[in-house]
Motif scaffolding. Sequence first.
Motif, PDB file in Angstrom:
ATOM      1  N   GLU A  67       0.838  -1.181  -0.067  1.00 45.87           N
ATOM      2  CA  GLU A  67      -0.042   0.042  -0.123  1.00 45.87           C
ATOM      3  C   GLU A  67       0.822   1.216   0.010  1.00 45.87           C
ATOM      4  N   THR A  68       1.994   1.056   0.320  1.00 49.60           N
ATOM      5  CA  THR A  68       2.760   2.352   0.511  1.00 49.60           C
ATOM      6  C   THR A  68       3.268   3.148  -0.944  1.00 49.60           C
ATOM      7  N   ASP A  69       2.982   4.438  -0.713  1.00 51.13           N
ATOM      8  CA  ASP A  69       3.362   5.451  -1.829  1.00 51.13           C
ATOM      9  C   ASP A  69       4.507   6.514  -1.463  1.00 51.13           C
ATOM     10  N   MET A  70       5.392   5.945  -0.643  1.00 53.29           N
ATOM     11  CA  MET A  70       6.630   6.754  -0.136  1.00 53.29           C
ATOM     12  C   MET A  70       7.167   7.444  -1.226  1.00 53.29           C
ATOM     13  N   VAL A  71       7.749   6.622  -2.265  1.00 52.23           N
ATOM     14  CA  VAL A  71       8.572   7.122  -3.110  1.00 52.23           C
ATOM     15  C   VAL A  71       7.757   8.001  -4.015  1.00 52.23           C
ATOM     16  N   TYR A  72       6.384   8.088  -4.384  1.00 49.12           N
ATOM     17  CA  TYR A  72       5.895   9.010  -4.964  1.00 49.12           C
ATOM     18  C   TYR A  72       5.670  10.230  -4.173  1.00 49.12           C
ATOM     19  N   LYS A  73       5.419  10.020  -3.071  1.00 45.23           N
ATOM     20  CA  LYS A  73       5.162  11.187  -2.042  1.00 45.23           C
ATOM     21  C   LYS A  73       6.455  12.052  -2.044  1.00 45.23           C
ATOM     22  N   LEU A  74       7.700  11.601  -1.963  1.00 45.03           N
ATOM     23  CA  LEU A  74       8.867  12.352  -1.743  1.00 45.03           C
ATOM     24  C   LEU A  74       9.459  12.686  -2.990  1.00 45.03           C
ATOM     25  N   ALA A  75       8.659  12.415  -4.123  1.00 37.80           N
ATOM     26  CA  ALA A  75       9.201  12.869  -5.524  1.00 37.80           C
ATOM     27  C   ALA A  75       8.786  14.438  -5.712  1.00 37.80           C
ATOM     28  N   THR A  76       9.575  15.095  -6.703  1.00 36.75           N
ATOM     29  CA  THR A  76       9.112  16.410  -7.125  1.00 36.75           C
ATOM     30  C   THR A  76       7.655  16.413  -7.812  1.00 36.75           C
ATOM     31  N   PRO A  77       6.773  17.411  -7.462  1.00 33.75           N
ATOM     32  CA  PRO A  77       5.538  17.375  -8.138  1.00 33.75           C
ATOM     33  C   PRO A  77       5.552  17.623  -9.574  1.00 33.75           C
ATOM     34  N   ASN A  78       4.419  17.278 -10.210  1.00 35.09           N
ATOM     35  CA  ASN A  78       4.213  17.404 -11.673  1.00 35.09           C
ATOM     36  C   ASN A  78       4.687  18.886 -11.994  1.00 35.09           C
ATOM     37  N   THR A  79       5.194  18.787 -13.066  1.00 35.70           N
ATOM     38  CA  THR A  79       5.793  20.028 -13.781  1.00 35.70           C
ATOM     39  C   THR A  79       5.086  20.546 -15.101  1.00 35.70           C
TER      40      THR A  79
ATOM     41  N   PHE B 287       6.250  -7.477  -3.255  1.00 35.34           N
ATOM     42  CA  PHE B 287       6.947  -6.847  -2.112  1.00 35.34           C
ATOM     43  C   PHE B 287       8.263  -6.302  -2.162  1.00 35.34           C
ATOM     44  N   THR B 288       8.778  -6.378  -3.685  1.00 36.94           N
ATOM     45  CA  THR B 288      10.019  -5.854  -3.519  1.00 36.94           C
ATOM     46  C   THR B 288      10.157  -4.800  -4.555  1.00 36.94           C
ATOM     47  N   ARG B 289      10.361  -5.188  -5.754  1.00 38.67           N
ATOM     48  CA  ARG B 289      10.640  -4.237  -7.117  1.00 38.67           C
ATOM     49  C   ARG B 289       9.426  -3.367  -7.088  1.00 38.67           C
ATOM     50  N   MET B 290       8.268  -3.935  -6.907  1.00 32.93           N
ATOM     51  CA  MET B 290       6.921  -2.998  -7.261  1.00 32.93           C
ATOM     52  C   MET B 290       6.769  -1.965  -6.343  1.00 32.93           C
ATOM     53  N   VAL B 291       7.244  -2.052  -4.996  1.00 32.41           N
ATOM     54  CA  VAL B 291       7.030  -1.084  -3.966  1.00 32.41           C
ATOM     55  C   VAL B 291       7.699   0.330  -4.370  1.00 32.41           C
ATOM     56  N   ALA B 292       8.715   0.224  -5.194  1.00 34.04           N
ATOM     57  CA  ALA B 292       9.398   1.442  -5.880  1.00 34.04           C
ATOM     58  C   ALA B 292       8.338   2.390  -7.017  1.00 34.04           C
TER      59      ALA B 292
ATOM     60  N   GLY C 268      15.321  -1.682 -19.801  1.00 34.78           N
ATOM     61  CA  GLY C 268      16.688  -1.747 -19.520  1.00 34.78           C
ATOM     62  C   GLY C 268      17.126  -0.705 -18.455  1.00 34.78           C
ATOM     63  N   ALA C 269      16.230  -0.374 -17.599  1.00 39.70           N
ATOM     64  CA  ALA C 269      16.124   0.954 -16.900  1.00 39.70           C
ATOM     65  C   ALA C 269      16.108   0.625 -15.281  1.00 39.70           C
ATOM     66  N   TYR C 270      16.819   1.399 -14.546  1.00 43.35           N
ATOM     67  CA  TYR C 270      16.698   1.047 -13.025  1.00 43.35           C
ATOM     68  C   TYR C 270      15.379   1.627 -12.549  1.00 43.35           C
ATOM     69  N   LYS C 271      15.153   1.160 -11.242  1.00 43.22           N
ATOM     70  CA  LYS C 271      13.916   1.133 -10.510  1.00 43.22           C
ATOM     71  C   LYS C 271      13.438   2.747 -10.466  1.00 43.22           C
ATOM     72  N   PRO C 272      12.222   2.822 -10.422  1.00 40.59           N
ATOM     73  CA  PRO C 272      11.398   4.141 -10.361  1.00 40.59           C
ATOM     74  C   PRO C 272      11.813   4.939  -9.038  1.00 40.59           C
ATOM     75  N   VAL C 273      12.070   6.146  -9.231  1.00 34.20           N
ATOM     76  CA  VAL C 273      12.530   6.845  -8.415  1.00 34.20           C
ATOM     77  C   VAL C 273      11.719   8.416  -8.040  1.00 34.20           C
ATOM     78  N   GLY C 274      10.566   8.324  -8.885  1.00 36.61           N
ATOM     79  CA  GLY C 274       9.574   9.517  -8.791  1.00 36.61           C
ATOM     80  C   GLY C 274       9.642  10.283 -10.055  1.00 36.61           C
ATOM     81  N   LEU C 275      10.056  10.081 -11.073  1.00 35.56           N
ATOM     82  CA  LEU C 275      10.475  10.665 -12.327  1.00 35.56           C
ATOM     83  C   LEU C 275       9.006  10.462 -12.909  1.00 35.56           C
ATOM     84  N   ASN C 276       8.160   9.600 -12.871  1.00 41.89           N
ATOM     85  CA  ASN C 276       6.724   9.603 -13.325  1.00 41.89           C
ATOM     86  C   ASN C 276       5.655  10.359 -12.569  1.00 41.89           C
TER      87      ASN C 276
END
Length: 659
Positions: free
Chosen positions: A281-293, A484-489, A442-450
């Motif tokens: 359920e966590t949205d932590m990565v999204y919450k810590l990301a820069t807001p929509n530009t 529980f691992t990759r998708m949490v990001a 061929g990408a690293y994990k999501p970090v909030g770019l989306n």
Amino acid sequence: MKINLLGKILLLVALWCTGTVTSAKDYLLTSPDKTIQVKVSVTDVIKWSVIRKGETVLLPSPLSMTLISGEKLGVNPVVQKDSRKSVKETITAVVPVKNRLIPDVYNELKLQCKGGYVVHFRAYNDGAAYRFETNLPANEIEVQHETANFQLGGNYQVYWPQESDPEFQSHYEATFKDTTLASIGSQQYGYLPLLFTSGKGTKVLISEADLYDYPNLFLFGTGSSQLTSAFPKVILESKLKGNSDRNEQITRKAEYIARTSGKRTFPWRTLIVTDDKGLLETDMVYKLATPNTLSQTAWIKPGKVAWDWYNFNNVYGVDFRAGVNTDTYKYYIDFAAQYGLEYIILDEGWSAATTNLMAPNKDLNLAALMQYANSKKVGVILWALWNTLDKDIDKILDQFVKWGVKGVKVDFMARGDQYMVNYYERVAKAAAQRQLLVDLHGAYKPVGLNRKYPNVLSYEGVKGLESNKWSDIITPTHNVTLPFTRMVAGPMDYTPGAMVNTTKIGFKDVFNQPMSQGTRAHQVAMYVIYESPLQMLADSPTNYLKDPECTRFISQIPTTWDKTVALAGKSGEYVAMARKHGKNWYIGGMTNWDARDLNIPLTFLDGKAYQMEVLRDGINADRHPQDYIIETRPVKAGETIQVKMSGGGGWSAILRPVE
């Protein structure tokens, strides 16, 4: 005595002013619901520790940043000012992955330190995070290293994505090895996110967020409960290996990991501390990301995609030769239109060469195909090799727009250095300027770019369905580890939808006619469980057309969610989730090779009556995994339903309110 005492006082004052002596001090930060405590200790170095419900899951762990110019931020710190704030807001997601409305509730501590830097700490109800911020006089700085070590609370169980390349080159598609922290030696490293389980069963997931103009964080083992940080250095020179169009050899590196602005915030180091359901359920990565530009976002249309590469363009029962050609893709378009799929992808092979994205191959009349797709209201997404796109991004994307393309799938980046991180943002920005969607492979994990660029709909960075073509490692156990691992990001382009399903002993890896382990219902449940606003139907359109009932069911499952409720789960064993989109609810369940029964209370429903359509394992699914049943019955809030799954099985339901 008085003179000596005065002299000592003056000496201490002088030492304090020069910053060579620090005063030990602890700061305590508590989450809004009081379950998480962050303790920050300021001595010769800044350290943080994290406690959940009385259990210390992170022992005091140092954090610092060393610049080439000699400054060591976080070492011998002098705190000039500390400030706190509490935030209780709601984020509205432009493209909702888990939830459309996301509560952003946390307490924050800021330590302003002598030397022009600040360290931010946040405590959420499901974890904690910290980041550096600099306000240095130099317009440009070179970061030599960042210490972001993690001293876990014991020899925790860990899902470890083992990597081996000394240059940190990776497709980020490792399997998650179930092992213990102490078994990870000092020469072994993994990429984020990393999931740990404490002796008391607490889940601790390490990742990062808001990563811009800076390299990815990797973590090395130590043979103990500590992990040490490492980062790819700036690449000064590289070349392609042999005749390859994508495999790089790094020939010269800088002595620093980033050359960047002296006035900026750095990535959040995140620690999600919760239970199995909390991970879902966590949205932590999204919450810590820069807001929509982006000022205009109405053009961004998530959806499902008929994908060609997994099934090797193996359409059959037709009067044309299948392949990367106009007739084959018209067939894909017809299939997509029939079932309301928003897009098709033309993967590698559509262009004249991987190094020439300005012209289609000789067998593909792209102008005619685009006209046909428009007539059927189906969008087209084109594949691009990252370095080809990098050489002339504006010209290539302008050509895509002229053709009427709706998006780009960028592939084979396989790096996490500063240049590549900046490349992701350049692609996102350039695509957004032309109203193009982006899918990163061929990408690293999501970090909030989306969040910053919501036209970035999905990322690979996962050992997904395509590996069935050359290995037997995509098992039901692997599939129920991913949520529980990759998708949490964040969004995960696993590319589900295999229609040829086998038992464990019946599986074979066949490149041009792939199959999956586990049941058909297991694959269908992925459309509810796996999060990707751009969700693939990976198998041959012919296979879907031959089973219209299953395909109809899949086609009705959306790709974005207004609300997510974790129902049950244990990493590596099983998962069950409920999601809402519009007026409808959707339930998905998946299990490993163990058959499983779950009792699911429908407490998340409102007072309405619902008609529930279920796709579940058939009675013979254990011996013939393509056996499934579709059935319908009424349900209401408060009722408990039984979810019965065969070994390697699944269960899905669509709940529609009775008007």
